[in-house]
Design an enzyme around this catalytic site. Structure first.
Site, mmCIF file in Angstrom:
data_model
loop_
_atom_site.group_PDB
_atom_site.id
_atom_site.type_symbol
_atom_site.label_atom_id
_atom_site.label_comp_id
_atom_site.label_asym_id
_atom_site.label_seq_id
_atom_site.Cartn_x
_atom_site.Cartn_y
_atom_site.Cartn_z
ATOM 1 N N GLY A 250 0.737 -1.243 -0.135
ATOM 2 C CA GLY A 250 0.160 0.008 0.211
ATOM 3 C C GLY A 250 0.915 1.243 0.034
ATOM 4 O O GLY A 250 2.115 1.164 0.310
ATOM 5 N N CYS A 251 0.506 2.237 -0.506
ATOM 6 C CA CYS A 251 1.125 3.559 -0.490
ATOM 7 C C CYS A 251 1.598 3.950 0.945
ATOM 8 O O CYS A 251 2.657 4.391 1.277
ATOM 9 C CB CYS A 251 0.330 4.831 -1.460
ATOM 10 S SG CYS A 251 -1.388 4.872 -0.728
#
Length: 312
Positions: A113-114
């Site tokens: 995920g970012c």
């Protein structure tokens, strides 16, 4: 040798960017479905089985279904959703932490995920080194450009200029927490406070550290030196050796696939802040997928990436 590649979900933000980046690369032969075919289960199954590698740019449940459709094919996969980030049999696609060879040899790779990319990039090496405790209740304050929320959030921000700040995840239990806790090796999931600001792309992840209270074994300089040593030679992650007076996200930030890490400390040495700056669509999504794709294909990891450009 050309790699046959299928992007399942190529009409979303991440999928569109990956497809645009790869169309000019001769190493890949893209399998493209038209609008009618991409919603047809049979056509998707055929594409998944025909591909050497498939990149899943889908919601979580759709990504799980795509894996089922590809069963028996031998197709290698990169999943950009959060469906498989802590799943058995999947390799977490953060090569700087997991190891480049692990990615290169994996059949199933789950893109990070970012927000976790920033958090883990900062915290995981320091916990491994024993400079930060694994059992501390960490907090994470982070802001992202609105492109990370997909087409609906993009449309909302671009048609409502009155929005200046959007805090969300207020019921806690955010879907990013399992990977944050697992790959940092933490006893407790961190308290995560994400927000969105009116910039298309860019991200700042901030981890405050009360060093005196947590009885940390090093100060800010020690933390910075440990991160610099951990990422020495990395083409993608840069550890800043200075301490700027401010960290900015600009509305027109250029795309970039690198990540800059900062360590700030108080004058008395009792507190520190770890700050990661990255492009939520670059190292936080599409750029990470391409980095992993390169490794899986035996190519230099930085091929096709835009490096040396990160938000301020």
């Amino acid at each position: 040798m050309t790699t046959r590649l299928f992007i399942d979900g190529a009409v979303g933000t991440t999928g569109l960017e990956i497809r645009a980046r790869l169309q000019g690369r001769s190493e890949f032969d893209l399998i493209i479905l038209d609008d009618a075919q991409r919603k047809d289960e049979s056509a998707r199954r055929d594409a998944l089985h025909a591909a050497d590698i498939a990149i899943l740019c889908l919601p979580d449940e759709a990504a799980k279904e795509a894996v089922k459709l590809a069963k028996g094919s031998g197709t290698r996969m990169i999943d950009a959703s959060s469906a498989h980030r802590v799943a058995e049999g999947w390799t977490y696609g953060f090569p700087e932490l997991i190891g480049h060879e692990a990615i290169a040899n994996a059949q199933f790779v789950s893109n990070p995920g970012c927000y976790p990319t920033g958090f883990l990039g900062l915290v995981a090496p320091l916990v491994r080194a024993g400079l930060l405790p694994a059992d501390w209740p960490y907090t994470v304050n982070a802001v992202s450009g609105y492109s990370g929320g997909g087409n609906a959030l993009i449309d909302r921000f671009e048609h409502d200029p009155a929005i200046a700040f959007r805090a969300y995840g207020l019921t806690l239990g955010h879907k990013h927490l399992p990977e944050m806790q697992t790959y940092a090796g933490l006893t407790h999931a961190p308290v995560f406070s994400p927000a969105v600001v009116p910039a298309h792309r860019g991200m700042v992840v901030d981890v405050p550290l009360p060093l005196a209270a947590m009885q940390a074994t090093g100060g800010a300089d020690d933390l910075r030196a440990a991160l610099a040593a951990f990422y020495a030679g990395s083409a993608v992650v840069r550890v800043a050796d200075d301490t700027p007076a401010e960290v900015l996200l600009r509305q027109g930030t250029a795309p970039g696939d690198g990540m800059a890490l900062h360590v700030f400390g108080s004058a008395d040495g009792t507190q520190a802040r770890l700050v990661a700056v990255l492009d939520n669509l670059g190292k936080g999504a599409s750029g990470a997928a391409i980095q992993n794709l390169n490794l899986m294909c035996g190519l230099p990891e930085e091929t096709g990436l835009t490096l040396g450009v990160t938000p301020e």
